[in-house]
Every structure is written in C-alpha cells, then in structure tokens.
Design an enzyme around this catalytic site. Sequence first.
Site, mmCIF file in Angstrom:
data_model
loop_
_atom_site.group_PDB
_atom_site.id
_atom_site.type_symbol
_atom_site.label_atom_id
_atom_site.label_comp_id
_atom_site.label_asym_id
_atom_site.label_seq_id
_atom_site.Cartn_x
_atom_site.Cartn_y
_atom_site.Cartn_z
ATOM 1 N N TYR A 195 50.246 39.285 48.948
ATOM 2 C CA TYR A 195 50.783 40.152 47.889
ATOM 3 C C TYR A 195 52.165 40.662 48.299
ATOM 4 O O TYR A 195 52.394 40.983 49.474
ATOM 5 C CB TYR A 195 49.877 41.378 47.668
ATOM 6 C CG TYR A 195 48.627 41.153 46.841
ATOM 7 C CD1 TYR A 195 48.355 39.958 46.184
ATOM 8 C CD2 TYR A 195 47.690 42.190 46.711
ATOM 9 C CE1 TYR A 195 47.183 39.799 45.437
ATOM 10 C CE2 TYR A 195 46.527 42.038 45.965
ATOM 11 C CZ TYR A 195 46.277 40.839 45.335
ATOM 12 O OH TYR A 195 45.134 40.691 44.604
ATOM 13 N N ARG A 208 39.137 35.599 49.132
ATOM 14 C CA ARG A 208 38.410 35.802 47.863
ATOM 15 C C ARG A 208 36.926 35.532 47.996
ATOM 16 O O ARG A 208 36.121 36.070 47.229
ATOM 17 C CB ARG A 208 39.007 34.904 46.773
ATOM 18 C CG ARG A 208 40.474 35.181 46.468
ATOM 19 C CD ARG A 208 40.690 36.559 45.872
ATOM 20 N NE ARG A 208 42.129 36.849 45.741
ATOM 21 C CZ ARG A 208 42.611 38.031 45.355
ATOM 22 N NH1 ARG A 208 41.782 39.031 45.070
ATOM 23 N NH2 ARG A 208 43.897 38.219 45.277
ATOM 24 N N GLU A 316 35.130 46.415 38.833
ATOM 25 C CA GLU A 316 35.194 45.394 39.891
ATOM 26 C C GLU A 316 33.766 44.894 40.110
ATOM 27 O O GLU A 316 32.824 45.683 40.086
ATOM 28 C CB GLU A 316 35.770 46.016 41.163
ATOM 29 C CG GLU A 316 35.879 45.067 42.340
ATOM 30 C CD GLU A 316 36.641 45.680 43.522
ATOM 31 O OE1 GLU A 316 37.731 46.261 43.307
ATOM 32 O OE2 GLU A 316 36.130 45.589 44.650
HETATM 33 C C1 3EB Z 1 42.383 42.691 44.296
HETATM 34 O O1 3EB Z 1 42.087 41.563 43.950
HETATM 35 C C2 3EB Z 1 41.413 43.772 43.889
HETATM 36 O O2 3EB Z 1 41.241 45.572 49.924
HETATM 37 O O3 3EB Z 1 39.427 44.716 50.740
HETATM 38 C C3 3EB Z 1 39.209 43.433 45.935
HETATM 39 C C4 3EB Z 1 38.476 43.063 47.044
HETATM 40 C C5 3EB Z 1 40.261 44.309 46.076
HETATM 41 C C6 3EB Z 1 38.801 43.570 48.300
HETATM 42 C C7 3EB Z 1 40.189 44.952 49.789
HETATM 43 C C8 3EB Z 1 40.579 44.814 47.335
HETATM 44 C C9 3EB Z 1 39.849 44.444 48.441
HETATM 45 O O4 3EB Z 1 43.419 42.966 44.944
HETATM 46 C C10 3EB Z 1 41.065 44.737 44.918
#
Ligand code: 3EB
Length: 325
Positions: A195, A208, A316
């Site tokens: 990111y 993921r 979520e």
């Molecule tokens: C995202 O996709 C949503 O910081 O461990 C989802 C799963 C999210 C884990 C983490 C954050 C985390 O960015 C947020």
Amino acid sequence: MPRVLKPDSPAVATKVFARAEPCPLDVMFGAPEAVLGHTDLHPALTLPVSWLGGEEIECLFPETNPIGIAHGCAVRMAGELMLGCAIQPIGSSIRIAARDLYARIIAATLGQQLYRVWNYVPQINATSGGVENYQAFCAGRAESFELALGPGFKRRLPSASAVGCGGDSLVAVFAAGRATPRHIENPEQVPAYEYPREHGPKPPSFSRASVVLADGRKWVFVSGTAAIKGHHTVAPDALEPQLACTLDNLRIVGRAAGLGRELGRGSRYRRFLKVYVRHATDYPAVRAYLERELLQSGDRVIYLYADICRSALQVEVELTAVETD
Ligand code: 3EB
C-alpha cells in the site's frame, strides 16, 4: 505434575502448565477486558469486543494441549499447529507496543512459519500525534517483521485481521507451524504490504490468505476482507455495495486458495466465519445479506460489533476453512 516437553515442543516455553489436559482454545467476546485463561476452567481468552449474534464462543481449535508461556505468549499445540495468545499493554505508544508484541510472537514461533494472526487494537480509528492508531500499529508490526525476517519479509507475511476492541492492550491470537504455507494475494487488490504511503508510514503486514497442510488436512485462512479494490475503499460508508465488494474479494481469494468458486460451499470444508460490523444497527441487514448470498447450514458464524481499520469501511468478513475427513 509438570509435563516433560517433547523435543519438538517450542523450546522457549519457560513455564509449563501444571494442568495440561486437552482442552479447546475458546475465545469469548463481550468481556470487560482481555484476560488469558490458563486452564480448561476458563476460556483461553476473553476479549473486550461486543458480540452481536451467531456463535457465542469462537472455537477453531477444539482439542489443544496447553504447553506453557513463551515470551509472554500462552502457547498450545493442536496436532502440528502451534497456537498462541498474547496481550500487550499499550503504555505511551501503540507503535512500540505493536513492535514489542510482534517481537514476542516472532520469538515464540522461532523456527516456524506464521499462518494467521487475529489482531485486536484499542481505539483503532482514533488519532494521536497525527497518526491513526491502526497506522501506528502497522508501523510497529512492520518494524518487527522486517527486523526479524530481513528484506524478504513480505513473502512470508501471514494472513491476518485487525479490528477495534476496548481496553488498553493490544491482543493477538496466532497460528503457526513447521510446514511451509502458501500465501495468497488478490489480483484486484494491491498487496497490503505494498500500500502507498497515504495509508500510513509503513504498510500493513499481511497476506490475503494462507493455505497449509497440517495433520493431513488443508487449512485455508482467509484474512479479514473488506471493500477495497486496488488500494482504495469502495463505496465509502455505504453498506450494501461494500458487502457486495467484500464477497467479491472473498470469492477471488477463496478461488486462488483452492476453495473453488463458492468459498468451499457444498464441499468437504468446515467453514468458520467472523463478521465485524461497524454500526450495530446494520447487523440485521448484514446477517440477512450473508445468509442469502454466502452461508449454508453447518457454517459457524460469529457477528461482532467492532471498528474496522479504515473508518469508511462498514463491514469486514473473515473465513477459516478446514478440510474434514
Ligand atoms: C484491507 O484490506 C482491510 O492490518 O492485519 C484486513 C485484514 C485489513 C488485515 C491487518 C487489515 C488487516 O486493508 C483491512
């Protein structure tokens, strides 16, 4: 009588439970604070996260053997899986607390691979010193992974979730083991560990999904999944389109993880889901939507009332799927 540690038990366990009968790793929500339970008389962990519906106790691992405390983590074995729970008081800095928590988790799982981490972060969307608490948490977590695993750390990041909780401690539950997992990304999402800077000083450290074979069974750990495409939040603050996007992302990741087109529905997988809802008033709509679009009888689902790492995200969903015989 303390048990003798087997040679392949985590050698770092410094204290052996006097009572180590097999017992479930029960996580109980709706508690006033995070507390580790050390015997089968208590849940393994209580969490200050409000429960909305579904199952009242999270029990992914019904048969575990408590091993001891390693680097402050309460450690259990469930066959080839090593499980741990850790509580980290925040003190003056979430970033330092996250660094310390992850240094402990990494030390407790030394020589093993991390598969999945469930993170709970107090006041996750509050800002201090111009940085959101979630972003400070991400920075500290990334610093510990990078220090311990070196420049290639991104390829080894576990699946994870990070949601809000009460109290003033970070809490983590983790699963690890010796088998090498396959970590999975979503081609429609920028990997979280890539990111751009606008989402915080250090990107989030998770994959993921993670797939691993333990005790001859496939475990598929799908991270907390939300309405993000690329690295942007989809339909900020809007529930229905976010649910649709979240399910789309879950299906893409599930397919890549070998669950087929419908996230293991109608197959030999037992499915465990946790659904985090930002506004408790949305719970009936979220539940109705998921029951219509995703769930089948036999699914084990927990609905929780929790803040989510980006304030524009309303919901979520995470999935753990384990092969049955
Ligand atoms: C995202 O996709 C949503 O910081 O461990 C989802 C799963 C999210 C884990 C983490 C954050 C985390 O960015 C947020």
